[in-house]
Design a protein around this motif. Structure first.
Motif, mmCIF file in Angstrom:
data_model
loop_
_atom_site.group_PDB
_atom_site.id
_atom_site.type_symbol
_atom_site.label_atom_id
_atom_site.label_comp_id
_atom_site.label_asym_id
_atom_site.label_seq_id
_atom_site.Cartn_x
_atom_site.Cartn_y
_atom_site.Cartn_z
ATOM 1 N N MET A 71 -10.852 7.439 -0.379
ATOM 2 C CA MET A 71 -10.577 5.855 -0.656
ATOM 3 C C MET A 71 -11.417 4.848 -0.067
ATOM 4 N N HIS B 52 -13.477 2.011 -1.674
ATOM 5 C CA HIS B 52 -13.315 0.413 -1.155
ATOM 6 C C HIS B 52 -14.770 0.131 -0.565
ATOM 7 N N HIS C 110 -11.023 2.567 -9.760
ATOM 8 C CA HIS C 110 -10.733 2.436 -8.311
ATOM 9 C C HIS C 110 -9.041 2.277 -8.381
ATOM 10 N N PHE C 111 -8.252 1.239 -9.165
ATOM 11 C CA PHE C 111 -7.042 1.557 -9.293
ATOM 12 C C PHE C 111 -6.542 2.445 -10.261
ATOM 13 N N GLU D 22 -6.198 5.416 -7.457
ATOM 14 C CA GLU D 22 -5.013 5.134 -6.707
ATOM 15 C C GLU D 22 -3.778 5.343 -7.467
ATOM 16 N N HIS E 94 2.805 -1.681 -5.555
ATOM 17 C CA HIS E 94 1.781 -1.284 -5.359
ATOM 18 C C HIS E 94 0.576 -1.065 -6.546
ATOM 19 N N HIS F 207 -1.979 -3.947 -8.556
ATOM 20 C CA HIS F 207 -3.274 -3.382 -9.479
ATOM 21 C C HIS F 207 -3.342 -3.899 -10.723
ATOM 22 N N HIS G 49 -4.630 -6.212 1.062
ATOM 23 C CA HIS G 49 -4.083 -5.038 0.084
ATOM 24 C C HIS G 49 -4.482 -3.985 0.551
ATOM 25 N N ALA G 50 -5.588 -3.709 1.187
ATOM 26 C CA ALA G 50 -6.213 -2.385 1.727
ATOM 27 C C ALA G 50 -5.398 -2.104 3.155
ATOM 28 N N ASP H 28 -2.718 -0.047 0.596
ATOM 29 C CA ASP H 28 -3.540 1.046 0.585
ATOM 30 C C ASP H 28 -3.224 1.909 1.994
ATOM 31 N N LEU I 150 -0.213 3.882 1.314
ATOM 32 C CA LEU I 150 -0.526 5.138 0.510
ATOM 33 C C LEU I 150 -1.398 6.080 1.235
ATOM 34 N N ALA I 151 -2.528 5.764 1.932
ATOM 35 C CA ALA I 151 -3.513 6.868 2.693
ATOM 36 C C ALA I 151 -2.594 7.503 3.595
#
Length: 167
Positions: free
Chosen positions: A17, A21, A53-54, A57, A72, A76, A113-114, A118, A121-122
């Protein structure tokens, strides 16, 4: 200087990820630095990267218990559609100013967002032992019992588990 530069504040301790990014940030900087002759090509490269990328994820979310309509994934979808619309306006109508404005907005949007969606999510992926390379979940007992309908973070609750409203 680019409006957004990679920093450790954007790192989420999930190398696949973080690498994606970092590439997004670099491509966005290339768009911001582009002259009119190269702007559309650089924007298209960013759009293509963002699709992958999206998509990556979204696939990770789908394979680890996030509902397809979670906020999320919906974010996206919306951001990518706006980016595609910008590309069309630049190509079809020569509206390069639209792409430049979108790039500036992406530089503001991406860190939030990150660092929120994100990051959640991570954390979820680490919690379930998800191997992003193989797609294997090494801690299946940690998977949610049902689909996650929120963003996966503590500030975004699932409507099924949200506390009842106080009258």
């Amino acid at each position: 200087m680019a409006a957004l530069q990679w920093s450790e504040a954007l790192a989420l301790d999930l190398p696949p990820m973080d690498d994606t990014h970092r590439e997004f940030v670099d491509l966005l900087a290339a768009v911001e630095a582009a002259d009119n002759a190269t702007l559309v090509a650089r924007w298209q490269a960013l759009v293509e990267h963002t699709e992958q990328h999206f998509g990556q994820e979204d696939a990770w979310m789908a394979s680890t218990g996030f509902a397809a309509g979670n906020c999320h994934a919906m974010q996206h979808k919306v951001v990518l559609q706006v980016m595609r619309d910008g590309a069309a306006r630049a190509v079809d109508k020569g509206e390069l100013h639209v792409v430049r404005a979108m790039a500036a907005e992406l530089a503001l949007w991406f860190p939030q967002h990150a660092q929120s969606m994100d990051a959640a999510l991570a954390l979820h992926l680490r919690r379930v032992g998800f191997d992003a390379t193989t797609g294997v979940v090494h801690a299946p007992d940690a998977l949610p019992d049902g689909l996650l309908h929120g963003c996966g973070g503590a500030s975004c609750s699932d409507e099924r588990t949200a506390p009842a409203a106080v009258a």
